[in-house]
Write a protein that holds these residues in place. Sequence first.
Motif: not given
Lengths: 491, 491
Positions: A160-162, A164-169, A172-173, A214
């Motif tokens: 989930r964290d990963r 989210r992080k990808l979607s935020a940038d 990398t979205r 991770s």
Amino acid sequence: MFDAAEIGHRIGRKAYRAREPELRRALLDAQYRVLEEGRFPVVVLVNGVDGAGKGETVNLLNEWMDPRHVRTEAFGEAAEEDGDRPEMWRFWQVLPPKGHVGILFGSWYTDPILKRVMRHEKRSRFLRRLERIRHFERMLVAEGALILKFWFHLSRRAQRDRLRKLSADPDTRWRVGDDDWRHHEHYDEFVKVCEAALRETSTGEAPWHIVDGSDPAYRALTVGQVLLDAMLARLDGPAPSIAPSAPPPAPALDGRDLLGTLDHSHTLRRDRYAARLEHGQAHLNRLTRDRRFHERSMIVVFEGMDAAGKGSTIRRVTQAMDARFYRVVPIAAPTDEERAQPYLWRFWRHLPRRGHSVIFDRSWYGRVLVERVEGLCGEADWIRAYHEINEFEEQLAESGAILVKFWLAITPEEQLRRFHERESVPHKQFKITSEDWRNREKWPRYERAVADMVERTSTDIARWHLVSTENKLAGRVAVIERICEAVEAAL
Amino acid sequence: MFDAAEIGHRIGRKAYRAREPELRRALLDAQYRVLEEGRFPVVVLVNGVDGAGKGETVNLLNEWMDPRHVRTEAFGEAAEEDGDRPEMWRFWQVLPPKGHVGILFGSWYTDPILKRVMRHEKRSRFLRRLERIRHFERMLVAEGALILKFWFHLSRRAQRDRLRKLSADPDTRWRVGDDDWRHHEHYDEFVKVCEAALRETSTGEAPWHIVDGSDPAYRALTVGQVLLDAMLARLDGPAPSIAPSAPPPAPALDGRDLLGTLDHSHTLRRDRYAARLEHGQAHLNRLTRDRRFHERSMIVVFEGMDAAGKGSTIRRVTQAMDARFYRVVPIAAPTDEERAQPYLWRFWRHLPRRGHSVIFDRSWYGRVLVERVEGLCGEADWIRAYHEINEFEEQLAESGAILVKFWLAITPEEQLRRFHERESVPHKQFKITSEDWRNREKWPRYERAVADMVERTSTDIARWHLVSTENKLAGRVAVIERICEAVEAAL
């Protein structure tokens, strides 16, 4: 199974920088040695949880090694058009030849796992497909392949964290699709199915390597090191020995076999022959035009001693068919591309698609016939081949192929007569070579190989038809009638 | 053009019976000679009017000859998925290898003709496609193929009668589809388009044979006899000589060429290099992820003298790309399957489908470089290759491929330095062989070949980029930036 991959393995930036250049050079060196020696292919499977760095790691491997000799192929769920041929066909098409590295992204695991997670396939079917994969991998290893299976894992929270992080940038979205989030919702179910898949397929000859996904540095070094060690072990060590095989089949104590029970006394008057041949051909022609036949494919295999009449019989069969929908594939010595692949590869490449037929003039049974008798492969190789062939034919049958196998039988006396006839008729002389005479001397050994073959590969899905062609006319008619029966039964 | 095929040619049953066995045996003999000698493939095209007996005749040819060495393929209008690669791709996939007979039913003529009859394509496009076909066939002939083009004709009335007759008989009704009747309504338009197609493509090296299709016996014997005569003429006669070629290109009178004007003095500081490389790679990465890029394919060609840095440059390019969507294809000596085909065949087989990229490490330009210099092909062969290659690249461009070609240039002094370096560094020794030293001695001849190549194949659709890699860092950055420019321009 995945617990050890959830403890948050990490490698510091400094340690990574210290090890990466050396690992990289060693990998490249090993790759070139594999290429130069050309003894075995390296098959790397990359599977795992979304967001665990599969793509990044594969790109890194291509960066570390010489990408000219690496072929990367990505596979997802099977598409509709793949249904035209057996499901493993698309993987056979991209197997790396000896000396090369093939990275199969998704590989043959993705489709069964996804179909099971989504409940599109039952558990029994799922297990069956895993069993098939196990056999397939074992065959690859026995044929010399070095197989490395990497499973990239992430815990539910880490995934989930990963994501989210990808979607935020913004950079990398693009990596995160709707599929990824949907899969995330199914995480528990997905991991449960995967765990079963890994358990079932982590074999001695091709174990899974579970990689904690991770930390980029950790996963990259891990995969690189495992790959390097495996290549070096194969390069420097002995060839892998598959578990010792059973002793070769022994002949029956009374010296009798199925072939010996064949009645060679059938005769057929020429006028009766003409009528029955025409009738059989018309029947076959109607069957191959049947609408239901277009949903199937047909594979006819002809084996037999030299001069048993394979060629002339095949012609009587093809006369009844439309040339646009069949191909005759004569099997002779393999080409160099074929020699760089497992022995079944050159048959897979000729499999017909739906609505088409292929007639093999000699076939994969060469492995347990000529290759056995002439010592062209090891004893363990032809002994394991019976099972591999049955597996292969099972896949053909499952994909909807109608498979008909013929052994055309003659007596040694009749063969001698035909050899002499060939030598005396000018336009038949090309058909007889010194090799034919040499093969003839090995008649008893061939006969034993045939008996073993029939005993072990005449299965409920693909029975052998032993047909006497001592009388050519009777033989041809019998073959056509048997094909018709097989097609009728299948439709 | 078709008048002579409407006069109702006929052969009586008796005459047929008298000639058929002899023709048949002769055909089979000729086929075996073609197979044994393995010097050339026989490419038989079968086209014509519906109902004129194309299918029956093809089946008969398969019956008369040994179908094990005949491959029949049927082609209709191009399907959607064919659009993934250039239109000729599907034909290249089934070209018969030397020694074999390939019957191409429908062949490369069906799609342009139907598209024109149905007015889906303009006349200018139609003529352009015919021109391409003409070049393609000329190339096949120059590569040794024996091409026979049969056109089966029927008059409008004969076609109607035939369709009616087939529809009336339950045994043959399946042969007549809605398409056939629809085509019949367009008969006049169809024949007009066909006549234009035949006129445009009836060349000296591959003329059309128009066959009156109204009588089965006549058309069968005609086709068989033409095929037989052609095979015998090739077997017994001299190899075909394509019209004498022009003399090889002469060097410019002042001894200067484009390559000589290249500036080798660029340098790049390592920190500047790192920054520009990273920037270029990031740019390329973004471009290859662009939605519009998925509708295209990309083909990058690297040529250059030994040690010019092709391998290391390619790696800097692939670092920016996703391994699932590119392949690096290193070109070395052809395999035996490749040797049995026209020289461009082994490049056609690796063409990327839409959304994918292929990077060729050496390429089809070997024909006009190493093959020319080493005398591996005749002078006429490499002279005609310039045009063939331009044709090939035009097809790539038309299919949506982004084609980028690099010649990586170094000075002879720099090459010498790199050779010595390779010899002294253990893990680079595999890169240098006695062949490299031999090639080096031929430097002036290679240089001239390169100058001719660039002059003749740097076209508006695929310009050569001459990049100095005297300074490796500057060279790599330049290559990546040029690729980005090319992709940007294309999108």
